[in-house]
Motif scaffolding. Structure first.
Motif, PDB file in Angstrom:
ATOM      1  N   GLU A 342       0.869  -1.307  -0.039  1.00  0.00           N
ATOM      2  CA  GLU A 342      -0.063  -0.107   0.184  1.00  0.00           C
ATOM      3  C   GLU A 342       0.876   1.247  -0.019  1.00  0.00           C
ATOM      4  O   GLU A 342       0.394   2.296  -0.316  1.00  0.00           O
ATOM      5  CB  GLU A 342      -0.964  -0.050   1.145  1.00  0.00           C
ATOM      6  CG  GLU A 342      -1.980  -0.929   1.165  1.00  0.00           C
ATOM      7  CD  GLU A 342      -2.835  -1.260   2.299  1.00  0.00           C
ATOM      8  OE1 GLU A 342      -2.482  -0.381   3.239  1.00  0.00           O
ATOM      9  OE2 GLU A 342      -3.591  -2.112   2.571  1.00  0.00           O
ATOM     10  N   ARG A 345       1.913   1.819  -3.613  1.00  0.00           N
ATOM     11  CA  ARG A 345       0.593   2.276  -3.967  1.00  0.00           C
ATOM     12  C   ARG A 345       0.600   3.795  -3.957  1.00  0.00           C
ATOM     13  O   ARG A 345       0.363   4.445  -4.964  1.00  0.00           O
ATOM     14  CB  ARG A 345      -0.552   1.810  -3.792  1.00  0.00           C
ATOM     15  CG  ARG A 345      -1.888   2.099  -4.715  1.00  0.00           C
ATOM     16  CD  ARG A 345      -2.803   1.134  -4.345  1.00  0.00           C
ATOM     17  NE  ARG A 345      -3.328   0.782  -3.086  1.00  0.00           N
ATOM     18  CZ  ARG A 345      -4.308   0.037  -2.607  1.00  0.00           C
ATOM     19  NH1 ARG A 345      -4.784  -0.669  -3.452  1.00  0.00           N
ATOM     20  NH2 ARG A 345      -4.493   0.071  -1.375  1.00  0.00           N
ATOM     21  N   GLU A 357      -3.708  -3.115 -11.501  1.00  0.00           N
ATOM     22  CA  GLU A 357      -4.551  -3.735 -10.784  1.00  0.00           C
ATOM     23  C   GLU A 357      -4.870  -3.156  -9.302  1.00  0.00           C
ATOM     24  O   GLU A 357      -4.087  -2.754  -8.767  1.00  0.00           O
ATOM     25  CB  GLU A 357      -4.009  -5.162 -10.348  1.00  0.00           C
ATOM     26  CG  GLU A 357      -3.807  -5.971 -11.702  1.00  0.00           C
ATOM     27  CD  GLU A 357      -3.134  -7.297 -11.224  1.00  0.00           C
ATOM     28  OE1 GLU A 357      -3.749  -8.493 -11.144  1.00  0.00           O
ATOM     29  OE2 GLU A 357      -1.836  -7.306 -11.069  1.00  0.00           O
ATOM     30  N   GLU A 358      -6.102  -2.944  -9.241  1.00  0.00           N
ATOM     31  CA  GLU A 358      -6.561  -2.232  -7.958  1.00  0.00           C
ATOM     32  C   GLU A 358      -5.685  -0.900  -7.481  1.00  0.00           C
ATOM     33  O   GLU A 358      -5.402  -0.632  -6.372  1.00  0.00           O
ATOM     34  CB  GLU A 358      -6.808  -3.141  -6.854  1.00  0.00           C
ATOM     35  CG  GLU A 358      -7.746  -4.314  -7.303  1.00  0.00           C
ATOM     36  CD  GLU A 358      -7.864  -5.129  -5.903  1.00  0.00           C
ATOM     37  OE1 GLU A 358      -7.583  -4.729  -4.701  1.00  0.00           O
ATOM     38  OE2 GLU A 358      -8.330  -6.416  -6.447  1.00  0.00           O
ATOM     39  N   GLY A 359      -5.128  -0.289  -8.486  1.00  0.00           N
ATOM     40  CA  GLY A 359      -4.552   1.073  -8.160  1.00  0.00           C
ATOM     41  C   GLY A 359      -2.783   0.837  -7.876  1.00  0.00           C
ATOM     42  O   GLY A 359      -2.212   1.879  -7.722  1.00  0.00           O
ATOM     43  N   TYR A 360      -2.632  -0.628  -7.767  1.00  0.00           N
ATOM     44  CA  TYR A 360      -1.173  -0.798  -7.500  1.00  0.00           C
ATOM     45  C   TYR A 360      -0.379  -0.576  -8.940  1.00  0.00           C
ATOM     46  O   TYR A 360      -0.534  -0.455  -9.834  1.00  0.00           O
ATOM     47  CB  TYR A 360      -0.998  -2.312  -7.004  1.00  0.00           C
ATOM     48  CG  TYR A 360      -1.345  -2.561  -5.672  1.00  0.00           C
ATOM     49  CD1 TYR A 360      -0.715  -2.184  -4.391  1.00  0.00           C
ATOM     50  CD2 TYR A 360      -2.553  -3.104  -5.726  1.00  0.00           C
ATOM     51  CE1 TYR A 360      -1.095  -2.497  -3.114  1.00  0.00           C
ATOM     52  CE2 TYR A 360      -3.199  -3.666  -4.447  1.00  0.00           C
ATOM     53  CZ  TYR A 360      -2.628  -3.187  -3.154  1.00  0.00           C
ATOM     54  OH  TYR A 360      -3.041  -3.526  -1.815  1.00  0.00           O
ATOM     55  N   ASP A 400     -10.190 -11.923   0.522  1.00  0.00           N
ATOM     56  CA  ASP A 400     -10.018 -12.298  -1.045  1.00  0.00           C
ATOM     57  C   ASP A 400      -8.608 -12.601  -1.617  1.00  0.00           C
ATOM     58  O   ASP A 400      -7.939 -11.700  -1.771  1.00  0.00           O
ATOM     59  CB  ASP A 400     -10.724 -11.027  -1.706  1.00  0.00           C
ATOM     60  CG  ASP A 400     -10.543 -11.223  -3.471  1.00  0.00           C
ATOM     61  OD1 ASP A 400     -10.459 -12.642  -3.633  1.00  0.00           O
ATOM     62  OD2 ASP A 400     -10.734 -10.420  -4.205  1.00  0.00           O
ATOM     63  N   GLU A 403      -6.933 -10.975  -4.893  1.00  0.00           N
ATOM     64  CA  GLU A 403      -6.240  -9.484  -4.808  1.00  0.00           C
ATOM     65  C   GLU A 403      -4.841  -9.478  -5.330  1.00  0.00           C
ATOM     66  O   GLU A 403      -4.220 -10.759  -5.213  1.00  0.00           O
ATOM     67  CB  GLU A 403      -6.650  -8.829  -3.759  1.00  0.00           C
ATOM     68  CG  GLU A 403      -6.331  -9.284  -2.431  1.00  0.00           C
ATOM     69  CD  GLU A 403      -4.798  -8.579  -2.130  1.00  0.00           C
ATOM     70  OE1 GLU A 403      -4.653  -7.410  -2.568  1.00  0.00           O
ATOM     71  OE2 GLU A 403      -3.856  -9.191  -1.501  1.00  0.00           O
TER      72      GLU A 403
END
Length: 599
Positions: A342, A345, A357-360, A400, A403
């Motif tokens: 995180e 990110r 993917e998912e903002g990474y 999940d 992810e």
């Protein structure tokens, strides 16, 4: 070192990202920012301008304030005095900081990681004399860092040549010269008991070897079912409340590694406080002394600067490599790599990099792989084999496992201890799911188990996992049509799986007897559970009702025996096994006689 007279100025500030004008600065170099002297690291160069990520909050810093390069990249100090220490994410000693600035870390404070004033008793190597050819990793001598750990003073990487002088035995501080080495160019290198090493650069070694022995943690579901080798890479993924931190703390406390490095990366403050307060009070089960004599803690809580969180994992793995180079087996626990990702990110977002993917950032997988690949078992230059075992906790949102951080980690590591929310809710701890978890080290671990414990280990483990897999299938049937639809043999399979789950897999970290289980006791419990199941299966084939077997008192005792007898009381477990055999034999004889009468 960079000429500090060539100071630059701050041009732009975006959270922890600062743009500066500083001609001659190099990528990766550390920089002091502003009047407060905040430390940062150059991550990008754009002509004469450099983009710096700071390790502390930039609140109150203004454009136009000075910026000065310090001359080296983000580095750690490696030498006597690390062991037993508690550091922040950039290796500042928290105990010393507390004396200077109180409960909160004052911005811009700079405290060296190693005590410059402390004297250490140096014992020179008996095999080294002036004129000897030496190189990276050569052991110059030793220092008794703690009662448990002997610190080997190594020639740092990059230094090679002829030993001109070595200090006699005596007391020295870490900055005193203990040796001089002249290289092939005629340059004389003055060596002290410590050196710096950039955290993002892996330390060199002679060669990489395959793991040969398991890391014994005392946790049955890990050691027996999903073993981890010394020098391996593992992950503990799980949702909030599933017990990741407890699993890692149990590994830290009970593993048979020489040295433990625990990195709290972005975790909640109350959890880290619990670690910082608990670990100094724990006794080492192997030496009988305090556990902190072979433990090192890196604490970076979630309210600390995000960039320091990203650096903390590199700081921990570099110190782990340093002790590995002395020939020690080191286990490093990172809690958690999700918080580390995180941080990547957040910084990449401020830099305007393209998210995937998912903002990474697109480099998430390569950064994860680069960190995990620094684990391994190696042959050092002069101290024999050493290893770093890296175990990272992963906190997937909502549990999940698809992810990005979890899925990329799963592709990299060799041991996967997947925690289950359902098991945790059922108070089954450790809540490691035997269906989802895996280990790629079973064949190698089996060689150790067969030699050290029992040659039947692999067969018993395979039988238990097969029974647990069968249990999962039968439970789906029970959930649809009820237990009445099952045959007696199938109901006994459910009972056998229950014995394994409750009598072997379940283990309380708070139970004084069961918190640690030796390999011999682990096998004894597993072998006993499989034996009970096999004998019961034979009796059911003779016509014994499954309800009669389920009502046997010995089944209840089998579930409790793990907490009744310690690892030193294996004779009591063996005595219970004989009771089981006698009880089962009595039932067999009774039903055999009934069969003869009816015939």
């Amino acid at each position: 070192m960079t000429d500090t007279n060539k100071s630059g100025v701050i041009r732009d500030i975006n959270g922890p990202i600062v743009t500066i004008d500083l001609p001659g600065i190099r990528s990766g170099e550390q920089v002091k920012i502003g009047e407060l002297g905040l430390f940062g690291e150059v991550i990008s160069l754009r002509g004469q301008q450099a983009v710096v990520q700071t390790y502390e909050s930039t609140e109150g810093v203004r454009p136009g304030e000075p910026a000065v390069g310090v001359g080296w990249p983000l580095s750690v100090e490696l030498g006597p005095g690390l062991m037993g220490g508690i550091f922040d994410g950039v290796q500042r000693p928290l105990a010393k900081i507390a004396l200077e600035s109180g409960d909160y870390i004052r911005r811009g404070i700079s405290v060296p990681a190693l005590d410059r004033g402390k004297q250490w008793e140096f014992e020179r190597s008996e095999t080294l004399e002036p004129g000897a050819k030496v190189g990276p990793g050569t052991v110059l001598g030793t220092v008794q860092e703690t009662q448990t750990i002997q610190h080997r003073i190594l020639i740092p990487p990059g230094v090679e040549g002829e030993l001109e002088e070595i200090a006699p035995p005596g007391d020295y501080d870490i900055e005193s010269t203990i040796a001089r080495v002249r290289d092939a160019k005629g340059t004389v290198h003055r060596l002290s008991m410590y050196h710096r090493w950039p955290v993002r650069k892996p330390r060199p070694y002679l060669q990489r070897d395959d793991g040969v022995s398991p890391l014994i943690t005392g946790q049955r579901v890990i050691d027996t079912f999903f073993p981890q080798l010394k020098g391996g890479k593992g992950a503990v993924p799980g949702p909030f409340g599933a017990g990741k931190t407890v699993v890692q703390q149990q590994v830290a406390r009970w593993s048979n590694a020489d040295i433990v490095i625990y990195v709290g990366c972005g975790e909640r403050g109350n959890e880290l406080v619990d670690v910082l307060e608990t670990f100094p009070e724990l006794d080492d089960p192997y030496s009988g002394r305090k556990l902190m004599e072979r433990t090192l803690l890196v604490a970076n809580t979630s309210n600390m600067p995000v960039v320091a969180r990203e650096a903390s994992v590199y700081v921990g793995i570099t110190m782990a490599e340093y002790y590995r180079d002395m020939g020690y087996d080191v286990v490093m626990l990172a809690d958690s790599t999700s918080r580390w990702a995180e941080a990547l990110r957040e910084v990449s977002g401020r830099l305007g990099q393209m998210p995937v993917e998912e903002g990474y950032p697109a480099y998430l997988a390569s950064r994860l792989a680069a960190v995990y690949e620094r684990a391994g078992r190696i042959e050092t230059f002069d101290a024999g084999p050493g290893s770093v075992t890296l175990i990272g906790a992963v906190s997937p949102p909502g549990g999940d496992f698809s992810e990005p951080v979890t899925s990329h980690t799963k592709d990299i590591i060799e041991t996967f201890w997947a925690l289950s929310k359902e098991l945790a809710d059922a108070r089954h701890y450790p809540s490691i799911d035997w269906v989802t978890s895996f280990s790629g080290h079973v064949q190698t671990a089996a060689q150790w188990w067969h030699k050290e414990v029992d040659a039947k280990w692999e067969k018993r483990r395979a039988a238990a996992l097969a029974l647990l897999a069968r249990d999962a299938e039968l439970l789906r049937i029970v959930n649809l049509v009820g237990p009445e639809a099952l045959s007696s043999a199938q109901r006994w399979e459910l009972e056998g799986a229950s014995l394994i789950k409750e009598g072997v897999l379940q283990q309380s970290a708070l139970d004084d007897i069961d918190t640690f289980c030796s390999p011999a006791k682990q096998f004894a419990l597993l072998d006993l559970a499989i034996s009970i199941f096999n004998q019961g299966q034979t009796l059911i084939e003779l016509g014994v009702p499954v309800t009669e077997l389920q009502d046997l008192p010995l089944l209840a005792k089998m579930r409790r025996i793990k907490s009744m007898y310690s690892s030193e009381e294996l004779d009591q477990i063996e005595a219970f096994r004989k009771e089981v055999d006698q009880a089962m034999e009595a039932i067999r004889i009774e039903y055999a006689k009934q069969g003869e009468v009816s015939s």
